[in-house]
Design a protein around this motif. Structure first.
Motif, mmCIF file in Angstrom:
data_model
loop_
_atom_site.group_PDB
_atom_site.id
_atom_site.type_symbol
_atom_site.label_atom_id
_atom_site.label_comp_id
_atom_site.label_asym_id
_atom_site.label_seq_id
_atom_site.Cartn_x
_atom_site.Cartn_y
_atom_site.Cartn_z
ATOM 1 N N ARG A 36 -10.241 86.409 46.376
ATOM 2 C CA ARG A 36 -9.985 85.313 45.454
ATOM 3 C C ARG A 36 -9.969 85.855 44.034
ATOM 4 N NH1 ARG A 36 -9.518 79.938 46.472
ATOM 5 N NH2 ARG A 36 -10.220 78.620 44.763
ATOM 6 N N ALA A 37 -9.176 85.214 43.175
ATOM 7 C CA ALA A 37 -9.143 85.635 41.774
ATOM 8 C C ALA A 37 -10.203 84.866 41.002
ATOM 9 C CB ALA A 37 -7.770 85.356 41.177
ATOM 10 N N LEU A 38 -10.879 85.604 40.123
ATOM 11 C CA LEU A 38 -11.813 84.972 39.185
ATOM 12 C C LEU A 38 -11.202 85.118 37.798
ATOM 13 C CD1 LEU A 38 -14.676 83.824 38.487
ATOM 14 C CD2 LEU A 38 -15.442 86.199 38.313
ATOM 15 N N GLY A 41 -14.494 82.574 34.473
ATOM 16 C CA GLY A 41 -15.712 81.991 35.057
ATOM 17 C C GLY A 41 -16.224 80.763 34.315
ATOM 18 N N HIS A 42 -15.321 79.986 33.718
ATOM 19 C CA HIS A 42 -15.765 78.787 32.999
ATOM 20 C C HIS A 42 -15.764 77.520 33.863
ATOM 21 C CE1 HIS A 42 -15.401 81.313 29.411
ATOM 22 N NE2 HIS A 42 -16.216 80.441 28.843
ATOM 23 N N SER A 43 -15.349 77.626 35.119
ATOM 24 C CA SER A 43 -15.483 76.462 36.003
ATOM 25 C C SER A 43 -16.959 76.271 36.324
ATOM 26 C CB SER A 43 -14.708 76.676 37.296
ATOM 27 O OG SER A 43 -13.355 76.791 36.991
ATOM 28 N N PHE A 44 -17.303 75.037 36.666
ATOM 29 C CA PHE A 44 -18.729 74.701 36.752
ATOM 30 C C PHE A 44 -19.304 74.788 38.154
ATOM 31 C CE2 PHE A 44 -17.447 73.250 32.675
ATOM 32 C CZ PHE A 44 -18.564 73.469 31.889
ATOM 33 N N PRO A 99 -6.231 73.464 25.798
ATOM 34 C CA PRO A 99 -7.539 72.854 26.062
ATOM 35 C C PRO A 99 -8.495 73.143 24.904
ATOM 36 C CG PRO A 99 -6.838 74.270 27.890
ATOM 37 C CD PRO A 99 -5.915 74.545 26.738
ATOM 38 N N SER A 100 -9.702 72.618 24.981
ATOM 39 C CA SER A 100 -10.617 72.719 23.838
ATOM 40 C C SER A 100 -11.173 74.118 23.636
ATOM 41 C CB SER A 100 -11.769 71.730 24.019
ATOM 42 O OG SER A 100 -12.606 72.151 25.069
ATOM 43 N N LEU A 101 -11.015 74.972 24.663
ATOM 44 C CA LEU A 101 -11.681 76.276 24.642
ATOM 45 C C LEU A 101 -10.654 77.401 24.756
ATOM 46 C CD1 LEU A 101 -14.670 77.263 24.749
ATOM 47 C CD2 LEU A 101 -14.393 77.444 27.212
ATOM 48 N N ILE A 104 -10.804 80.866 27.836
ATOM 49 C CA ILE A 104 -10.528 80.826 29.283
ATOM 50 C C ILE A 104 -9.196 81.524 29.578
ATOM 51 C CG2 ILE A 104 -11.883 78.752 29.694
ATOM 52 C CD1 ILE A 104 -9.378 77.100 29.566
ATOM 53 N N THR A 105 -9.007 81.940 30.840
ATOM 54 C CA THR A 105 -7.774 82.670 31.163
ATOM 55 C C THR A 105 -6.609 81.701 31.375
ATOM 56 O OG1 THR A 105 -8.138 82.640 33.567
ATOM 57 C CG2 THR A 105 -9.060 84.524 32.332
ATOM 58 N N VAL A 106 -5.417 82.260 31.188
ATOM 59 C CA VAL A 106 -4.193 81.486 31.421
ATOM 60 C C VAL A 106 -4.184 80.987 32.877
ATOM 61 C CG1 VAL A 106 -1.676 81.673 31.551
ATOM 62 C CG2 VAL A 106 -2.926 82.815 29.698
HETATM 63 C C1 LIG Z 1 -17.014 74.839 27.207
HETATM 64 C C2 LIG Z 1 -15.877 74.441 28.125
HETATM 65 C C3 LIG Z 1 -14.835 73.685 27.619
HETATM 66 C C4 LIG Z 1 -13.783 73.286 28.466
HETATM 67 N N1 LIG Z 1 -12.783 72.535 27.927
HETATM 68 C C5 LIG Z 1 -11.787 72.088 28.729
HETATM 69 C C6 LIG Z 1 -10.726 71.291 28.194
HETATM 70 O O1 LIG Z 1 -10.635 71.053 26.997
HETATM 71 N N2 LIG Z 1 -9.803 70.802 29.070
HETATM 72 C C7 LIG Z 1 -9.864 71.065 30.404
HETATM 73 O O2 LIG Z 1 -9.012 70.559 31.138
HETATM 74 N N3 LIG Z 1 -10.817 71.861 30.928
HETATM 75 C C8 LIG Z 1 -11.763 72.379 30.119
HETATM 76 N N4 LIG Z 1 -12.745 73.182 30.649
HETATM 77 C C9 LIG Z 1 -12.653 73.570 32.064
HETATM 78 C C10 LIG Z 1 -11.846 74.878 32.191
HETATM 79 O O3 LIG Z 1 -10.595 74.753 31.547
HETATM 80 C C11 LIG Z 1 -11.569 75.194 33.663
HETATM 81 O O4 LIG Z 1 -12.757 75.286 34.374
HETATM 82 C C12 LIG Z 1 -10.750 76.495 33.831
HETATM 83 O O5 LIG Z 1 -10.432 76.650 35.181
HETATM 84 C C13 LIG Z 1 -11.531 77.701 33.362
HETATM 85 O O6 LIG Z 1 -10.703 78.850 33.384
HETATM 86 P P1 LIG Z 1 -11.320 80.229 33.876
HETATM 87 O O7 LIG Z 1 -10.411 81.305 33.422
HETATM 88 O O8 LIG Z 1 -12.739 80.315 33.461
HETATM 89 O O9 LIG Z 1 -11.181 80.037 35.441
HETATM 90 P P2 LIG Z 1 -12.279 80.315 36.590
HETATM 91 O O10 LIG Z 1 -13.364 79.328 36.454
HETATM 92 O O11 LIG Z 1 -12.632 81.744 36.604
HETATM 93 O O12 LIG Z 1 -11.394 79.957 37.881
HETATM 94 C C14 LIG Z 1 -10.899 78.654 38.065
HETATM 95 C C15 LIG Z 1 -9.923 78.635 39.234
HETATM 96 O O13 LIG Z 1 -8.764 79.379 38.897
HETATM 97 C C16 LIG Z 1 -8.503 80.320 39.912
HETATM 98 N N5 LIG Z 1 -7.893 81.498 39.320
HETATM 99 C C17 LIG Z 1 -8.336 82.190 38.251
HETATM 100 N N6 LIG Z 1 -7.501 83.224 38.025
HETATM 101 C C18 LIG Z 1 -6.535 83.172 38.963
HETATM 102 C C19 LIG Z 1 -5.400 83.968 39.268
HETATM 103 N N7 LIG Z 1 -5.078 85.035 38.561
HETATM 104 N N8 LIG Z 1 -4.645 83.621 40.331
HETATM 105 C C20 LIG Z 1 -4.941 82.547 41.076
HETATM 106 N N9 LIG Z 1 -6.002 81.758 40.827
HETATM 107 C C21 LIG Z 1 -6.782 82.059 39.783
HETATM 108 C C22 LIG Z 1 -9.847 80.636 40.522
HETATM 109 O O14 LIG Z 1 -9.740 81.193 41.811
HETATM 110 C C23 LIG Z 1 -10.460 79.254 40.516
HETATM 111 O O15 LIG Z 1 -10.001 78.541 41.623
HETATM 112 C C24 LIG Z 1 -13.780 73.643 29.835
HETATM 113 C C25 LIG Z 1 -14.819 74.439 30.338
HETATM 114 C C26 LIG Z 1 -15.842 74.853 29.496
HETATM 115 C C27 LIG Z 1 -16.932 75.719 30.029
#
Ligand SMILES: Cc1cc2nc3c(=O)[nH]c(=O)nc-3n(C[C@H](O)[C@H](O)[C@H](O)COP(=O)(O)OP(=O)(O)OC[C@H]3O[C@@H](n4cnc5c(N)ncnc54)[C@H](O)[C@@H]3O)c2cc1C
Length: 411
Positions: A36-38, A41-44, A99-101, A104-106
């Motif tokens: 799985r891709a990470l 790590g901002h998902s809860f 989004p607000s942050l 996080i990754t694309v």
């Molecule tokens: C402080 C804070 C503010 C936030 N603000 C917003 C906001 O304004 N609006 C909003 O909608 N959300 C918001 N979020 C939620 C956030 O946008 C999501 O949780 C988002 O998924 C986080 O991205 P990540 O890169 O951390 O993904 P992760 O949490 O690492 O992964 C999320 C999902 O994406 C998948 N994934 C990741 N990379 C890949 C890849 N390369 N290929 C396939 N799948 C992949 C993972 O397997 C997983 O299923 C916020 C979260 C935080 C902590």
């Protein structure tokens, strides 16, 4: 042990891999039973976890290339949104929404349907017009917008493979000014809901859901539009954090100071960690035509969850065609809750909200905390069965499935 940003989940993966080349990712995927891709790590929850190999793409060479004739940008999916935004801006281009942050990754933002606010702007995923994905056999394939299942591929929860590159629609760069208002009476907000949410290009309403007035309204206007004004509210004359008592150092410039879109649309500055991570988040996206009912339900329930809440936020998102998007097929109002980091109490409170909001068609944000599972979600996502079929075709052995997808979707 590695945890997510909020430290609400410790990853259980047998191994964490940080490949340096695309070929290495392909070999990892082909060679392992569960992958799985990470992202960042901002998902809860355990959404991004696996019991196999967790692949982080941040060590791959990153690229951002713009096709000016088509007004699209192709970007490495493991890049942070803030880095992509700066690269686009330096070349005269922009995304219509963020989004607000920016940390996080694309790919993570797109896989979960993450969004900003705006009556006429959709989620980040709604800008996607092409994907490069590594499937379970390690093969890299291009998924183009013309393909019949394309709308199923974008908000994928990581279930359809490892996305390595994304093509997004872009617009010429623009500047934004941000204004904050306080003390908007609830009654005025409810009466003038459409007017308030249309008072800027992107509007966020912050509230504890209790009291007679909403705490703050953040209005982000494009620099060429008129200055924001909000009847019956009080203009802030100092910068404000949305959570009472927290330092405004972490938030993007306010007080109407003009700046580039990527430094105003997100609430949080790229250079700061937005908070200590002492929080959990939940969000439900409700059909906009039922906004008044949804707001009334949440206000009625507020005394029951108020002790757990740090702040709530109300945003709007334009509808799209993506099967698992929270804004599938119609404009929505997004009702967000930033909780204290007290998982059990939050978990106990969520059924209250879901009993009230799911019958209105509310869809939980995939990256945040919720308790509904497939039996309840089927009604909210008319294309859920089509997504399940696409998943079976693209990953018949469930290489990309995990405990979250088993629990929530049944596969
Ligand atoms: C402080 C804070 C503010 C936030 N603000 C917003 C906001 O304004 N609006 C909003 O909608 N959300 C918001 N979020 C939620 C956030 O946008 C999501 O949780 C988002 O998924 C986080 O991205 P990540 O890169 O951390 O993904 P992760 O949490 O690492 O992964 C999320 C999902 O994406 C998948 N994934 C990741 N990379 C890949 C890849 N390369 N290929 C396939 N799948 C992949 C993972 O397997 C997983 O299923 C916020 C979260 C935080 C902590």
């Amino acid at each position: 042990m590695r945890t997510n940003w909020a430290r609400s989940h410790a990853y259980r993966a047998a191994r964490l891999a940080r490949p340096l080349a695309l070929l290495e990712v392909q070999e990892l995927v082909a060679a392992n039973e569960r992958v799985r891709a990470l992202g960042s790590g901002h998902s809860f929850t355990d959404l991004a976890d696996t019991d196999g190999v967790l692949v982080v793409l941040d060590a791959l060479p990153g690229h951002v290339s713009v096709d000016t004739a088509r007004a699209t940008a192709t970007v490495s999916s493991g890049l942070l949104l803030g880095d992509v935004a700066e690269a686009l801006h330096s070349r005269g281009w922009a995304l219509p929404t963020l989004p607000s942050l920016p940390h996080i990754t694309v790919a993570g933002a797109i896989a979960t349907g993450s969004h900003g606010s705006g009556d006429r702007t959709g989620s980040l995923a709604s800008l996607v017009c092409g994907l490069e994905v590594i499937g379970p056999d390690g093969e890299l394939c291009s998924i183009r917008a013309e393909e019949p299942d394309f709308d199923g591929w974008v908000v994928s929860l990581g279930l359809l493979g490892i996305v390595t590159s994304v093509t997004l629609k872009v617009v010429p760069t623009y500047n934004v000014r941000q204004f904050v208002y306080t003390s908007l009476p609830w009654q005025v907000f409810l009466n003038d809901f459409d007017e308030v949410m249309a008072s800027g290009y992107s509007v966020s309403v912050f509230t504890t859901w209790t009291g007679d007035a909403v705490n703050q309204v953040w209005i982000k206007t494009t620099a060429t539009s008129e200055s924001a004004s909000l009847r019956s509210a009080v203009a802030a004359h100092v910068p404000m954090h949305m959570i009472p008592g927290q330092s405004s150092d972490a938030v993007t410039a306010q007080l109407g100071i003009e700046g580039p879109w990527h430094d105003r649309l997100p609430h949080f500055r790229r250079a700061f960690t937005p908070s200590s991570g002492e929080e959990l988040q939940t969000e439900y996206l409700v059909p906009r035509r039922l906004a008044a009912d949804a707001l009334a339900h949440v206000r009625r329930l507020a005394p029951r969850f108020a002790p757990l809440l740090q702040i709530g936020e109300i945003r709007t998102v334009a509808g799209d065609r993506l099967w698992l998007s929270g804004a599938y097929n119609e404009d929505v109002v997004a009702l967000h809750f930033t909780w204290k980091r007290a998982w059990q109490q939050v978990h106990d409170a969520l059924p209250l909200l879901e009993e009230a909001l799911l019958p209105l068609g509310a869809r939980p944000h995939w990256g945040k905390c919720f308790v509904a599972t497939r039996d309840k979600l089927e009604a909210q996502y008319p294309r859920l069965a089509d997504f399940a079929a696409l998943r079976r075709r693209s990953d018949p052995d469930g290489k990309f499935a995990n405990a979250f997808t088993h629990r929530v979707l049944g596969y």
